[in-house]
Design a protein around this motif. Sequence first.
Motif, mmCIF file in Angstrom:
data_model
loop_
_atom_site.group_PDB
_atom_site.id
_atom_site.type_symbol
_atom_site.label_atom_id
_atom_site.label_comp_id
_atom_site.label_asym_id
_atom_site.label_seq_id
_atom_site.Cartn_x
_atom_site.Cartn_y
_atom_site.Cartn_z
ATOM 1 N N SER A 153 0.960 -1.123 -0.027
ATOM 2 C CA SER A 153 0.056 0.028 -0.040
ATOM 3 C C SER A 153 0.974 1.293 -0.165
ATOM 4 C CB SER A 153 -0.860 -0.164 1.278
ATOM 5 O OG SER A 153 -1.963 -1.248 1.004
ATOM 6 N N ILE A 205 -4.659 2.801 2.877
ATOM 7 C CA ILE A 205 -4.059 2.948 4.192
ATOM 8 C C ILE A 205 -2.841 2.228 4.630
ATOM 9 C CG2 ILE A 205 -6.313 4.171 5.178
ATOM 10 C CD1 ILE A 205 -6.804 1.331 6.637
ATOM 11 N N THR A 232 -4.960 -3.571 5.077
ATOM 12 C CA THR A 232 -5.813 -3.654 3.806
ATOM 13 C C THR A 232 -6.542 -4.682 3.882
ATOM 14 O OG1 THR A 232 -3.776 -2.566 2.439
ATOM 15 C CG2 THR A 232 -5.600 -3.441 1.130
ATOM 16 N N ASP A 248 -4.149 -2.591 -5.527
ATOM 17 C CA ASP A 248 -3.765 -3.041 -4.145
ATOM 18 C C ASP A 248 -4.633 -4.113 -3.526
ATOM 19 O OD1 ASP A 248 -2.107 -2.952 -1.990
ATOM 20 O OD2 ASP A 248 -3.079 -1.135 -1.272
ATOM 21 N N THR A 249 -3.898 -5.026 -3.105
ATOM 22 C CA THR A 249 -4.514 -6.062 -2.554
ATOM 23 C C THR A 249 -4.402 -6.401 -0.915
ATOM 24 O OG1 THR A 249 -2.879 -7.753 -3.078
ATOM 25 C CG2 THR A 249 -4.682 -7.452 -4.767
HETATM 26 MG MG LIG Z 1 -1.677 -2.777 2.473
#
Ligand SMILES: [Mg+2]
Length: 298
Positions: free
Chosen positions: A22, A35, A43, A62-63
């Motif tokens: 992230s 975040i 996340t 993003d995962t």
């Molecule tokens: Mg993350």
Amino acid sequence: MNTAPHRAGHVAVIGRPNVGKSTLVNALVGAKVSIVSPRPQTTRHRLLGIATFPEGQLLLVDTPGIHREQKRAMNRLMNRAARGALEGVDAALLVVRAGQWDDEDTLAYDALRDAGLPVVLVVNQVDRITDKTKLLPYLAKVSEGREFAGVHPISALKRSGLEALVKTVLTHVPEQPALYGEDEITDKSQRFLAGELVREQLMRQLGEELPYATTVEIERFVEDGNLLRIGAVIWVERDGQKLIVIGKGGERLREIGMKSRLQMERLFGSKVFLETWVRVREGWSDDEAALRAFGYND
Ligand SMILES: [Mg+2]
Ligand SMILES: Nc1nc2c(ncn2[C@@H]2O[C@H](COP(=O)(O)OP(=O)(O)O)[C@@H](O)[C@H]2O)c(=O)[nH]1
């Protein structure tokens, strides 16, 4: 003069929890869309970070990290979100922490290659390596027998090595015009982002296991001239947890609210009036229906 054709495409950001996925997405986007905290599993949702450069546009997926732990419904949903992230992407960034590589990284690499994706290895957190002579043997070791579309030592935190990384990744996405407007930074609504910024403070300010027993629901999000009026409910699982979140004399909740508000004002570029409440709902994190109601619905 820049005569290279414009490129744009989706890029999955894959890796174990806490390696800095992230942070990297935010650094490339140039704003905090995802975040970040020192805790694993910060996340919880799949999120698109839109990074626009003169040469092209990267849509970074993003995962949540890939977790072995399948027990709780929350983890099952997070895993589904991580696997779903591979659909429709043109390339993948496999993010690791410099000096580390384990079975889960091997599994992730194999899965990405099996999916036929170019895999760029991102060796993050090189700022933590004090003895730089250790880096080269490490890079040689992890590259051996693997076909990476590029290997990039970077520091997402210090924003070093990012230009070269972007250049590599752009060569692996299709030639096409930008897919989003250049002022767009994410596919999520401001309302969603507001909830995430409160959750980030919970992750940062609550000790031990408690953050995992909380979630945030934005009950109100109204534009009032150039003021945003936002109402956030922090859900916990038990009365005792409620007391902890509120803190002595309401001190912790005030701190959470104040820091969240400052982050919102920075991200949205407007004044924010934020109200927060803490409410109890038993067992929400192990209840798929409750999770869907809270927006965990991939
Ligand atoms: Mg993350
Ligand atoms: N020293 C250092 N810390 C980093 C770097 N990138 C991320 N971190 C920290 O690692 C922690 C996890 O980052 P996060 O982006 O949430 O990881 P994710 O779980 O992979 O998304 C946070 O405390 C970050 O500040 C880096 O390049 N250097």
